[in-house]
Design a protein around this motif. Structure first.
Motif, PDB file in Angstrom:
ATOM      1  N   GLU A  77       0.908  -1.225   0.168  1.00 42.05           N
ATOM      2  CA  GLU A  77       0.039   0.016  -0.127  1.00 42.05           C
ATOM      3  C   GLU A  77       0.846   1.242   0.127  1.00 42.05           C
ATOM      4  O   GLU A  77       0.480   2.298  -0.689  1.00 42.05           O
ATOM      5  N   ALA A  78       1.974   1.309   0.755  1.00 39.97           N
ATOM      6  CA  ALA A  78       2.756   2.394   0.938  1.00 39.97           C
ATOM      7  C   ALA A  78       3.439   2.591  -0.384  1.00 39.97           C
ATOM      8  O   ALA A  78       3.743   3.809  -0.874  1.00 39.97           O
TER       9      ALA A  78
ATOM     10  N   ASN B 173       0.875   3.980  -3.001  1.00 38.36           N
ATOM     11  CA  ASN B 173       0.980   5.507  -2.837  1.00 38.36           C
ATOM     12  C   ASN B 173       1.974   6.276  -3.390  1.00 38.36           C
ATOM     13  O   ASN B 173       1.952   7.341  -4.092  1.00 38.36           O
TER      14      ASN B 173
ATOM     15  N   VAL C 245      -5.681  10.827   8.044  1.00 43.62           N
ATOM     16  CA  VAL C 245      -5.987   9.562   7.201  1.00 43.62           C
ATOM     17  C   VAL C 245      -7.102   9.834   6.870  1.00 43.62           C
ATOM     18  O   VAL C 245      -8.218   9.832   7.565  1.00 43.62           O
TER      19      VAL C 245
ATOM     20  N   LEU D 250      -3.822   4.105   3.353  1.00 45.73           N
ATOM     21  CA  LEU D 250      -3.319   4.534   4.562  1.00 45.73           C
ATOM     22  C   LEU D 250      -3.905   3.877   5.717  1.00 45.73           C
ATOM     23  O   LEU D 250      -3.299   3.618   6.866  1.00 45.73           O
TER      24      LEU D 250
ATOM     25  N   GLU E 280      -2.520   1.498   8.765  1.00 49.68           N
ATOM     26  CA  GLU E 280      -2.786   1.651  10.246  1.00 49.68           C
ATOM     27  C   GLU E 280      -3.091   0.451  10.784  1.00 49.68           C
ATOM     28  O   GLU E 280      -2.803   0.027  11.977  1.00 49.68           O
TER      29      GLU E 280
ATOM     30  N   PHE F 183       2.810   9.241   9.247  1.00 50.85           N
ATOM     31  CA  PHE F 183       2.523   9.935   7.839  1.00 50.85           C
ATOM     32  C   PHE F 183       3.207  11.197   8.112  1.00 50.85           C
ATOM     33  O   PHE F 183       2.689  12.020   9.114  1.00 50.85           O
TER      34      PHE F 183
ATOM     35  N   VAL G 222       6.273   7.510   4.660  1.00 52.27           N
ATOM     36  CA  VAL G 222       5.411   6.805   5.490  1.00 52.27           C
ATOM     37  C   VAL G 222       6.225   5.828   6.224  1.00 52.27           C
ATOM     38  O   VAL G 222       7.101   5.038   5.538  1.00 52.27           O
TER      39      VAL G 222
END
Length: 153
Positions: A46-47, A50, A100, A113, A117, A125, A136
């Motif tokens: 995911e990071a 992004n 977020v 994001l 978490e 962040f 991140v």
């Protein structure tokens, strides 16, 4: 014993599974519990996604400068895995880097994001102070397999 690695990747979709596979391979070799490895790999995915999508200066047209790249750094030390993904994009909104966005259930985007978490123990962040860009960082306490070669138990 600790393991540390850093990747400098192009902002291309193909770079995301590369980072994920390297993390999973490292965790498997070290003897980290597969469930923990999977959770960290999803958060990393995911990071990185992004960074690929939002991590460049779209106003410059991405003409071969630093905005075409992002950095992934990870280390496994003792009972903690720490991961950082940094890009050269516009960063998080000024004064609200920890905000977020809550995506609606039917939205296709905006959950990354929040997912980070949920999967990590500690998350931050923020924005890079030099050269701009988002950062991140997240970490998670790891569990080791019974036969883990690198466990520090």
């Amino acid at each position: 014993m600790s393991i540390w690695w850093s990747l400098h990747l192009r902002r291309e979709a193909a770079s995301v599974p590369l980072a994920r596979r390297l993390l999973l391979g490292t965790m498997e070799t070290a003897g980290v519990d597969p469930d923990i490895s999977f959770e960290l790999s999803v958060a990393l995915t995911e990071a990185c996604a992004n960074a690929v999508e939002h991590g460049g200066d779209r106003n410059t047209g991405d003409t071969g400068d630093a905005s075409e790249a992002y950095r992934v750094t990870a280390y496994l030390d003792g009972e903690t895995c720490h991961i950082e993904v940094a890009d050269s994009g516009p960063g998080f909104p000024a004064g609200q880097p920890a905000l977020v966005r809550r995506a609606a259930q039917d939205e296709e985007n905006g959950r990354g994001l929040r997912l980070i978490e949920e999967l990590a123990d500690h998350v931050h962040f923020g924005n890079r102070t030099t050269r701009g860009g988002a950062v991140v960082t997240f970490d998670k306490i790891v569990k080791w397999r019974a036969d883990a070669p690198l466990a520090l138990t």
